[in-house]
Design an enzyme around this catalytic site. Structure first.
Site, PDB file in Angstrom:
ATOM      1  N   HIS A   1       8.367  -3.188  -4.572  1.00  0.00           N
ATOM      2  CA  HIS A   1       7.675  -3.877  -3.477  1.00  0.00           C
ATOM      3  C   HIS A   1       8.661  -4.788  -2.741  1.00  0.00           C
ATOM      4  CE1 HIS A   1       4.360  -5.479  -1.193  1.00  0.00           C
ATOM      5  NE2 HIS A   1       4.911  -6.672  -1.349  1.00  0.00           N
TER       6      HIS A   1
ATOM      7  N   CYS B   1       5.174  -0.295   1.929  1.00  0.00           N
ATOM      8  CA  CYS B   1       5.776  -1.623   2.073  1.00  0.00           C
ATOM      9  C   CYS B   1       7.245  -1.564   2.464  1.00  0.00           C
ATOM     10  CB  CYS B   1       5.579  -2.457   0.807  1.00  0.00           C
ATOM     11  SG  CYS B   1       6.432  -1.831  -0.643  1.00  0.00           S
TER      12      CYS B   1
ATOM     13  N   ASP C   1       0.824  -1.211   0.000  1.00  0.00           N
ATOM     14  CA  ASP C   1       0.000   0.000   0.000  1.00  0.00           C
ATOM     15  C   ASP C   1       0.862   1.267   0.000  1.00  0.00           C
ATOM     16  OD1 ASP C   1       1.083  -0.159   2.501  1.00  0.00           O
ATOM     17  OD2 ASP C   1      -0.772   0.181   3.595  1.00  0.00           O
TER      18      ASP C   1
END
Length: 407
Positions: free
Chosen positions: A394, A184, A181
């Site tokens: 990510h 991370c 979101d």
């Protein structure tokens, strides 16, 4: 000894290499056959769209990690202040409607996910009004089982990813997926730091630690434009008090968890903390403010001819962050809202925490950048946390270090 006054040779090339590699990897990845696992299905979809690198923050574009570039007119506004950042040029898109951004992100993610997965994510992350039950760090699973579920294709990228995971599996047995979101990088780093904490870091023990917001606001009026958890139009005193509360919470949680002796109990305490959304996001706001403080210190050192790390030159070489004021407006204020951490900002996070962040960059497998350290010349006494990334956007968490590695 002082650093040169210009950006070191090769600095811009470093950022360009990151950009090209990220773009190529993304294009190949889109044609790989991947089947998301059942836990935190949104994590990988979100990672697909964390696109651009710092070197592409140029020529009228404003890039955020999970957005497409906005080819809009750039608004240049001036922040009037009584300090050296007086003429602070801000590069802001004409439209910054958060709901529109979220709608755009949702529609893009839907291209990569089926209806069942979208519904599963909605129930998992939004199915309860209580923040206490939202899942930020998934339970651990075997790292190679995770790899087999995620990378089933025969494209060069899929093969490279499998090789990368096999290499990580030599050191770590399991993986924990992290909610994607835009927080991370914070979430993975802080979770790992707290999971292995045995004492309170010296910088958290400082008597002046909680006075940091008040001290900085007294020097730099532009900090009153700091954006906290998507809330705007605060008074200076309110900002100072709220950030102070976040810093106090960070010290309290770090102290409490570091004093837990048993590894199982310590892990349970971390899991509980990262299920409490209100406290969790308050900690991330504290980290962002510590990054701003570190950036101001590095900027002042560079201006005064003192030695600074190379990443500091890269950080302030960007058109959108030529000084700490711009860094706050164009980057830190957006983290968690419309963007995540850029790679150069991972260095800043490491310096702010005085931790070495070791990252397995799977798309760099078989190169000398497969295992990257932030910073690349850390202090010997800095603790080390380890993360995994497939695309520098990510981050997930490797856990359960193999017994041979521990010995």
């Amino acid at each position: 000894m002082t650093e040169p006054t210009g950006v070191p040779a090769g600095a811009e090339q470093t950022l360009k290499r990151v950009s090209v590699a990220t773009q190529l990897m993304k294009r190949e990845k889109e044609v790989s056959v991947r089947v998301p696992s059942n836990e935190l299905g949104s994590t990988k979809a979100a990672a697909y769209h964390e696109e651009q690198s710092p070197s592409e923050l140029r020529k009228g574009y404003v890039y955020r990690s999970t957005e497409r570039p906005e080819k809009t007119e750039i608004t240049k506004s001036l922040v009037t202040d009584h300090d050296e950042f007086r003429n602070c040029e801000l590069y802001l898109p004409m439209s910054s409607n958060c709901s529109a951004v979220e709608s755009s992100e949702d529609s893009e993610e839907d291209m990569y996910r089926d209806a069942e997965e979208i519904e599963r994510e909605r129930v998992l992350l939004c199915g309860t009004s209580s923040s206490e039950y939202k899942l930020s760090v998934a339970p651990e699973m075997d790292i190679m089982e995770y790899c087999r579920k995620e990378w089933r294709g025969n494209t060069p990228v899929a093969k490279r990813m499998r090789k990368g995971y096999e290499a990580v599996a030599q050191k770590f047995a399991s993986i924990r997926r992290v909610r994607g979101d835009n927080y991370c990088a914070f979430r993975a780093t802080l979770f790992q730091a707290l999971s292995q904490a045995t004492q309170l870091p010296s910088w958290l023990q400082s008597e002046d630690f909680t006075m940091l917001p008040e001290n900085l606001l007294s020097k730099y009026e532009w900090i009153k434009q700091w954006q906290l958890k998507q809330k705007l139009s605060r008074k200076m005193g309110e900002i100072s008090d709220e950030i102070k509360d976040y810093l106090i919470l960070l010290r309290k949680k770090w102290k409490n968890i570091s004093e837990i002796k048993g590894p199982i109990e310590k892990q349970e305490a971390c899991d509980k903390l990262f299920k409490n959304e209100e406290e969790e996001y308050s900690l991330y706001e504290a980290l962002k403010f510590l990054m701003l403080n570190t950036a101001i210190e590095l900027y002042d050192d560079g201006k005064n001819g003192r030695r600074v790390p190379v990443f500091s030159w890269l950080l302030f070489a960007r058109d959108t962050s030529s000084n700490p004021c711009q860094l706050m407006h164009n980057h830190l204020n957006h983290i968690g809202h419309s963007g995540g951490l850029e790679q150069v900002e991972m260095f800043l996070l490491a310096y702010a925490l005085q931790y070495t962040i070791q990252v397995y960059r799977l798309y760099k497998y078989s190169t000398d950048e497969f295992i990257t350290l932030y910073p690349n010349d850390p202090e010997e006494d800095w603790p080390v946390v380890t993360l995994i990334t497939e695309d520098d956007r990510h981050y997930n968490i490797p856990v359960r270090m193999c017994q041979e590695t521990m010995l």
